[in-house]
Write an enzyme that holds these catalytic residues in place. Structure first.
Site, mmCIF file in Angstrom:
data_model
loop_
_atom_site.group_PDB
_atom_site.id
_atom_site.type_symbol
_atom_site.label_atom_id
_atom_site.label_comp_id
_atom_site.label_asym_id
_atom_site.label_seq_id
_atom_site.Cartn_x
_atom_site.Cartn_y
_atom_site.Cartn_z
ATOM 1 N N ALA A 8 -2.864 54.615 -3.609
ATOM 2 C CA ALA A 8 -2.602 55.552 -4.710
ATOM 3 C C ALA A 8 -2.478 56.974 -4.196
ATOM 4 C CB ALA A 8 -3.697 55.449 -5.762
ATOM 5 N N ALA A 10 0.646 59.882 -3.118
ATOM 6 C CA ALA A 10 1.564 60.648 -3.960
ATOM 7 C C ALA A 10 2.374 59.742 -4.891
ATOM 8 C CB ALA A 10 2.485 61.487 -3.080
ATOM 9 N N ILE A 11 3.170 58.838 -4.316
ATOM 10 C CA ILE A 11 4.012 57.973 -5.137
ATOM 11 C C ILE A 11 3.170 56.976 -5.933
ATOM 12 C CG2 ILE A 11 5.701 56.104 -5.055
ATOM 13 C CD1 ILE A 11 6.953 58.845 -4.852
ATOM 14 N N GLY A 12 2.235 56.304 -5.259
ATOM 15 C CA GLY A 12 1.388 55.340 -5.951
ATOM 16 C C GLY A 12 0.567 55.985 -7.048
ATOM 17 N N LYS A 205 19.645 55.477 0.868
ATOM 18 C CA LYS A 205 18.510 56.375 1.096
ATOM 19 C C LYS A 205 18.147 56.415 2.586
ATOM 20 C CE LYS A 205 13.901 57.668 -0.391
ATOM 21 N NZ LYS A 205 12.687 57.338 -1.160
ATOM 22 N N ASN A 213 15.243 62.977 9.052
ATOM 23 C CA ASN A 213 13.817 62.989 9.365
ATOM 24 C C ASN A 213 13.556 63.224 10.850
ATOM 25 O OD1 ASN A 213 11.562 62.105 7.166
ATOM 26 N ND2 ASN A 213 13.592 61.449 6.530
ATOM 27 N N SER A 274 9.516 64.449 5.123
ATOM 28 C CA SER A 274 8.177 63.849 5.181
ATOM 29 C C SER A 274 7.731 63.638 6.623
ATOM 30 C CB SER A 274 8.162 62.522 4.424
ATOM 31 O OG SER A 274 9.097 61.612 4.977
#
Length: 326
Positions: A8, A10-12, A205, A213, A274
């Site tokens: 859980a 950022a995205i989660g 993506k 990246n 990221s």
């Protein structure tokens, strides 16, 4: 519907907060450390559209106390998945669906594709096939994640932009399980198209991630700076064209031209990728899922990747020296 979000961050955390606020499902999260303690004490906080909201969420340090789920959302990074297999196992029953929300080439890529590569395990993202064996590709619902989200403090998720989570069965079918999950996510205020070709969307993506990246990490530059500089822009373009040849040999459709994709990256502005953020913070970098796996696919399809190979060699060396790869 019983759903656990495993990881859980950022995205989660964003997904869990939205589902919890909708209040329609039996939701749990697996988190750790200060993040877990903050959620237990104060609920899961979400800042979105200028509002600071808090919602109570069942949170656990281990999955054993949660039991078998209908859906398990894997929101941890790809390189963390193998180490988490023992913790994930108690959540999995005979009919549990597993939603993979990792960036890059997924470990299940060659499940259900047919042809000579059917069932191929990718060593770059699933060394020895452990994930394939322990989770099972038949459980998978693929996903491509677009929201920009940050963890501002333990238990505090800050939504910056975007609400789209594309979902798709590896087979391309519009199954009952993917349809039901998409419906619940939409009712939670998210945009959730169900795709009949999730692999092509994964590649679009990945196309940017595998080039921008690493270049960002190697140079310390933002997306806007990379695109504005002719040399780094052309380096990214060459890597993307190598990847496109691989993808197309696997039947992938690229719906936009490479130069349009590059312009879109530049339009994001002075944004650190990221991978650069992970390097600066001394965290393990997503090298294998984003770059090494593409190199491996090049070997499998007999497509040359000289530029990807060179950038990958430099990136690995940098990450090893900084303690961000292993």
């Amino acid at each position: 519907m019983k759903v656990t979000v495993f990881g859980a961050g950022a995205i989660g955390g964003y997904l869990a907060a939205k589902l919890a606020m909708a209040g329609r499902i039996d939701l749990s999260i697996v988190a750790r450390g200060a993040h877990l303690e903050a959620i237990k004490a104060n609920g899961l906080r979400l800042i979105e559209d200028g509002q600071d909201m808090s919602v109570p969420v069942r949170a656990a340090a281990t999955a054993e106390v949660l039991g078998v789920q209908d859906y398990v959302v894997l929101a941890l990074k790809a390189h963390s998945l193998t180490l988490a297999l023992d913790q994930i196992a108690p959540l999995l029953g005979d009919h549990t669906a597993v939603v993979t929300m990792q960036n890059g080439v997924p470990w299940w890529y060659f499940h259900g594709v047919g042809g000579s590569l059917e069932g191929t395990r990718l060593n770059a993202v699933d060394r020895g096939g452990a994930i394939w064996q322990r989770i099972g590709p038949q459980r998978v619902i693929g996903s491509v994640v677009y929201p920009a989200v940050e963890v501002d403090a333990p238990g505090l998720i800050h939504h910056v932009d975007g609400k789209r989570f594309s979902l798709g069965e590896p087979s391309g079918e519009r199954s009952e399980r993917v349809t039901l999950l998409a419906e619940e996510m939409v009712k939670a205020g998210l945009q959730v198209p169900v795709r009949d070709d999730i692999r092509s969307e994964i590649w679009v993506k990945l196309w940017g991630n595998l080039s921008f990246n690493p270049i960002s990490a190697l140079t310390g530059s933002t997306l806007a700076a990379i695109v504005a500089d002719e040399s780094t822009r052309m380096l990214a373009r060459t890597m993307m064209l190598e990847a496109q040849a691989i993808g197309e040999s696997l039947g992938v459709r690229f719906p936009i031209a490479v130069d349009r994709r590059i312009k879109g990256a530049g339009d994001v502005g002075e944004h650190k990728t990221s991978m650069l953020q992970d390097l600066e913070r001394g965290r393990s970098m997503e090298i294998d899922a984003l770059v090494t796996a593409v190199q491996e696919l090049g070997r499998l399809t007999d497509r040359p990747t000289p530029t990807i190979d060179a950038v990958l060699a430099l990136l690995r060396r940098l990450a090893v020296e900084r303690g961000c790869y292993g």
